[in-house]
Scaffold this motif. Structure first.
Motif, mmCIF file in Angstrom:
data_model
loop_
_atom_site.group_PDB
_atom_site.id
_atom_site.type_symbol
_atom_site.label_atom_id
_atom_site.label_comp_id
_atom_site.label_asym_id
_atom_site.label_seq_id
_atom_site.Cartn_x
_atom_site.Cartn_y
_atom_site.Cartn_z
ATOM 1 N N ARG A 193 0.735 -1.532 0.060
ATOM 2 C CA ARG A 193 0.466 0.395 -0.239
ATOM 3 C C ARG A 193 0.902 1.564 -0.321
ATOM 4 N NH1 ARG A 193 -3.166 -3.544 3.514
ATOM 5 N NH2 ARG A 193 -5.185 -3.709 2.298
ATOM 6 N N TYR A 194 2.059 0.877 1.062
ATOM 7 C CA TYR A 194 2.409 2.808 0.826
ATOM 8 C C TYR A 194 4.343 2.581 0.006
ATOM 9 C CZ TYR A 194 -0.836 2.603 4.818
ATOM 10 O OH TYR A 194 -1.509 2.693 5.483
ATOM 11 N N PHE A 195 4.862 3.235 -0.905
ATOM 12 C CA PHE A 195 5.537 2.815 -1.365
ATOM 13 C C PHE A 195 6.652 3.830 -0.401
ATOM 14 C CE2 PHE A 195 4.358 5.313 -5.454
ATOM 15 C CZ PHE A 195 4.265 5.284 -6.207
ATOM 16 N N PHE A 196 6.936 4.172 0.824
ATOM 17 C CA PHE A 196 8.596 4.165 1.126
ATOM 18 C C PHE A 196 8.480 2.638 2.201
ATOM 19 C CE2 PHE A 196 4.794 5.682 4.375
ATOM 20 C CZ PHE A 196 4.762 4.434 4.851
ATOM 21 N N VAL A 197 7.882 1.684 2.227
ATOM 22 C CA VAL A 197 7.836 0.211 2.459
ATOM 23 C C VAL A 197 8.760 -0.528 1.266
ATOM 24 C CG1 VAL A 197 6.709 -1.520 3.210
ATOM 25 C CG2 VAL A 197 5.959 0.947 4.056
ATOM 26 N N ARG A 198 7.413 -0.278 0.211
ATOM 27 C CA ARG A 198 8.368 -0.696 -1.192
ATOM 28 C C ARG A 198 9.604 -0.270 -1.291
ATOM 29 N NH1 ARG A 198 7.186 1.801 -6.598
ATOM 30 N NH2 ARG A 198 6.711 -0.299 -8.239
ATOM 31 N N LYS A 199 9.795 1.004 -1.442
ATOM 32 C CA LYS A 199 11.462 1.485 -1.504
ATOM 33 C C LYS A 199 12.267 0.747 -0.823
ATOM 34 C CE LYS A 199 10.892 5.463 -3.634
ATOM 35 N NZ LYS A 199 10.287 7.706 -3.473
ATOM 36 N N THR A 200 11.822 0.888 0.466
ATOM 37 C CA THR A 200 13.040 -0.222 1.613
ATOM 38 C C THR A 200 13.211 -1.693 0.734
ATOM 39 O OG1 THR A 200 12.044 1.076 3.381
ATOM 40 C CG2 THR A 200 13.146 -1.049 3.669
ATOM 41 N N MET A 201 12.354 -2.309 0.105
ATOM 42 C CA MET A 201 12.489 -3.512 0.013
ATOM 43 C C MET A 201 13.222 -3.730 -1.537
ATOM 44 S SD MET A 201 10.384 -5.199 2.219
ATOM 45 C CE MET A 201 9.698 -4.391 3.330
ATOM 46 N N PHE A 202 12.999 -2.736 -1.950
ATOM 47 C CA PHE A 202 14.709 -2.422 -3.422
ATOM 48 C C PHE A 202 15.701 -1.783 -2.809
ATOM 49 C CE2 PHE A 202 10.883 -0.873 -6.013
ATOM 50 C CZ PHE A 202 10.392 -2.255 -6.750
ATOM 51 N N VAL A 203 16.176 -1.611 -1.704
ATOM 52 C CA VAL A 203 17.668 -1.226 -1.369
ATOM 53 C C VAL A 203 17.400 -2.322 -0.375
ATOM 54 C CG1 VAL A 203 18.112 0.498 -0.090
ATOM 55 C CG2 VAL A 203 16.930 1.507 -1.328
ATOM 56 N N LYS A 204 16.952 -2.434 -0.256
ATOM 57 C CA LYS A 204 17.619 -3.622 1.293
ATOM 58 C C LYS A 204 18.140 -5.141 0.433
ATOM 59 C CE LYS A 204 16.051 -5.946 5.568
ATOM 60 N NZ LYS A 204 16.876 -5.756 5.959
ATOM 61 N N TYR A 205 17.480 -5.416 -0.278
ATOM 62 C CA TYR A 205 17.436 -6.748 -1.104
ATOM 63 C C TYR A 205 18.182 -7.101 -2.224
ATOM 64 C CZ TYR A 205 14.779 -8.333 2.972
ATOM 65 O OH TYR A 205 13.988 -8.584 4.014
ATOM 66 N N SER A 206 18.830 -5.009 -2.558
ATOM 67 C CA SER A 206 19.299 -5.705 -4.069
ATOM 68 C C SER A 206 20.389 -5.237 -3.696
ATOM 69 C CB SER A 206 18.831 -4.152 -5.263
ATOM 70 O OG SER A 206 17.607 -3.994 -5.283
ATOM 71 N N GLN A 207 21.468 -5.819 -4.884
ATOM 72 C CA GLN A 207 22.661 -5.653 -4.374
ATOM 73 C C GLN A 207 23.365 -4.642 -5.494
ATOM 74 O OE1 GLN A 207 21.930 -9.130 -4.099
ATOM 75 N NE2 GLN A 207 22.474 -8.337 -2.111
ATOM 76 N N GLY A 208 22.715 -4.575 -6.339
ATOM 77 C CA GLY A 208 22.599 -3.365 -7.650
ATOM 78 C C GLY A 208 21.962 -2.671 -8.356
ATOM 79 N N PHE A 209 21.988 -1.639 -8.942
ATOM 80 C CA PHE A 209 20.253 -1.794 -10.234
ATOM 81 C C PHE A 209 20.633 -1.013 -11.560
ATOM 82 C CE2 PHE A 209 20.800 -0.017 -5.401
ATOM 83 C CZ PHE A 209 19.445 0.074 -4.991
ATOM 84 N N VAL A 210 19.941 -1.621 -12.096
ATOM 85 C CA VAL A 210 19.790 -1.636 -13.353
ATOM 86 C C VAL A 210 18.666 -0.713 -13.920
ATOM 87 C CG1 VAL A 210 19.465 -2.114 -15.672
ATOM 88 C CG2 VAL A 210 21.050 -3.163 -13.879
ATOM 89 N N VAL A 211 19.109 1.103 -14.888
ATOM 90 C CA VAL A 211 18.256 1.665 -15.114
ATOM 91 C C VAL A 211 18.085 2.261 -16.188
ATOM 92 C CG1 VAL A 211 17.119 3.563 -13.928
ATOM 93 C CG2 VAL A 211 18.981 2.255 -12.336
ATOM 94 N N LEU A 212 16.623 1.278 -16.979
ATOM 95 C CA LEU A 212 16.396 1.210 -17.970
ATOM 96 C C LEU A 212 15.481 3.181 -18.558
ATOM 97 C CD1 LEU A 212 16.840 -1.695 -17.711
ATOM 98 C CD2 LEU A 212 16.516 -1.366 -20.392
ATOM 99 N N PRO A 213 15.531 3.224 -19.681
ATOM 100 C CA PRO A 213 14.737 5.121 -19.628
ATOM 101 C C PRO A 213 13.150 4.762 -19.403
ATOM 102 C CG PRO A 213 15.534 4.946 -21.917
ATOM 103 C CD PRO A 213 15.985 2.878 -21.000
ATOM 104 N N GLY A 214 13.044 5.401 -18.098
ATOM 105 C CA GLY A 214 11.566 5.940 -17.653
ATOM 106 C C GLY A 214 11.581 7.770 -17.298
ATOM 107 N N GLY A 215 10.195 7.405 -16.567
ATOM 108 C CA GLY A 215 9.645 8.937 -16.518
ATOM 109 C C GLY A 215 10.228 9.391 -14.360
ATOM 110 N N TYR A 216 9.143 10.181 -14.109
ATOM 111 C CA TYR A 216 9.354 10.963 -13.209
ATOM 112 C C TYR A 216 9.641 9.143 -11.774
ATOM 113 C CZ TYR A 216 7.876 14.705 -13.706
ATOM 114 O OH TYR A 216 7.765 16.248 -14.590
ATOM 115 N N GLY A 217 9.015 7.984 -11.916
ATOM 116 C CA GLY A 217 8.934 7.196 -10.934
ATOM 117 C C GLY A 217 10.609 6.487 -11.241
ATOM 118 N N THR A 218 11.054 6.049 -12.449
ATOM 119 C CA THR A 218 12.053 5.939 -12.512
ATOM 120 C C THR A 218 13.429 6.547 -11.930
ATOM 121 O OG1 THR A 218 11.604 4.339 -14.718
ATOM 122 C CG2 THR A 218 14.365 5.491 -13.962
#
Length: 244
Positions: free
Chosen positions: A143-168
């Protein structure tokens, strides 16, 4: 490979509410005083999302988050690039985490799923999107963006970013800020789509760093490439270094 979706704080249909939980929480119109009675209970719901998210992902293993636009069509070259890099990441021993939606997210989940890997989707309640794509085999609804963001950061060893908009862009700069400030261990950030991102790199060099608002070394926290092999190797090298 079968899908084993888990829904945080109970299952919900793909139909999205006109007013989301985030909006209700962050709404500044508290003149009627109702928030005094609702917000303390909302804290318990937020706590439950953290607990369930941690529980679902605790044994995930090495994983890379792939970010990009929800609006990218399947016939777009960037969709194919997202699918290819996810396949490469799975072949290198990583799970792939996305926001679980359409576009680049679906491309990355598709690449991971078809390669026989763990394809994670972290869905969030939004009025304009329709839930998890069909290539997620571990899905969590937030339900909450900030909870979801924590999961991305906590469980990722790196980030691959492809073209996107504000959210990306939000996801990109949050990752960079956390790495820059040492809030997370050094995690590689790779931007794929040289033609798309080159202007951002130029602006960061020629304006932001030149004006002293960041250091040139901060720009170097990102690697810009169109080469899937390069992106995957950066992630694999970082994982090897972290386990020494």
């Amino acid at each position: 490979m079968t899908r084993a979706r888990r829904s945080v704080a109970g299952g919900r249909s793909k139909r999205r509410p006109a007013v989301t939980e985030d909006q209700e929480l962050l709404d500044s119109d508290h003149n009627n005083g109702a928030w005094i009675h609702t917000d303390p209970w909302r804290v318990l719901r937020i706590q439950a999302e953290f607990v369930d998210g941690f529980g679902a992902l605790a044994e995930l293993g090495p994983a890379i988050s792939v970010f990009g636009s929800a609006r990218t069509d399947p016939d777009d070259p960037y969709f194919q690039l997202g699918q290819s890099v996810a396949t490469g990441l799975v072949n290198a021993g990583f799970a792939v985490i996305t926001g679980g939606g359409p576009g680049i997210m679906e491309a990355a989940n598709k690449g991971a799923f078809k390669a026989g890997g763990v394809s994670v989707g972290l869905d969030v309640e939004l009025p304009q999107e329709t839930g998890l794509n069909d290539f997620v085999n571990l899905g969590i609804n937030f339900r909450y963006f900030f909870v979801r963001k924590t999961m991305f950061v906590k469980y990722s060893q790196g980030f691959v970013v492809l073209p996107g908009g504000y959210g990306t862009l939000d996801e990109l700069f949050e990752a960079l800020t956390l790495v820059q400030t040492g809030k997370v261990s050094a995690s590689p950030v790779v931007l794929m789509g040289v033609a798309y991102w080159a202007g951002l790199f130029d602006w960061l060099h020629e304006r932001v760093a030149a004006d002293g608002n960041i250091a040139l070394t901060d720009v170097n926290l990102m690697t810009l490439t169109d080469d899937v092999g390069v992106a995957v190797q950066i992630m694999a090298d970082a994982q090897s270094a972290s386990s020494l």
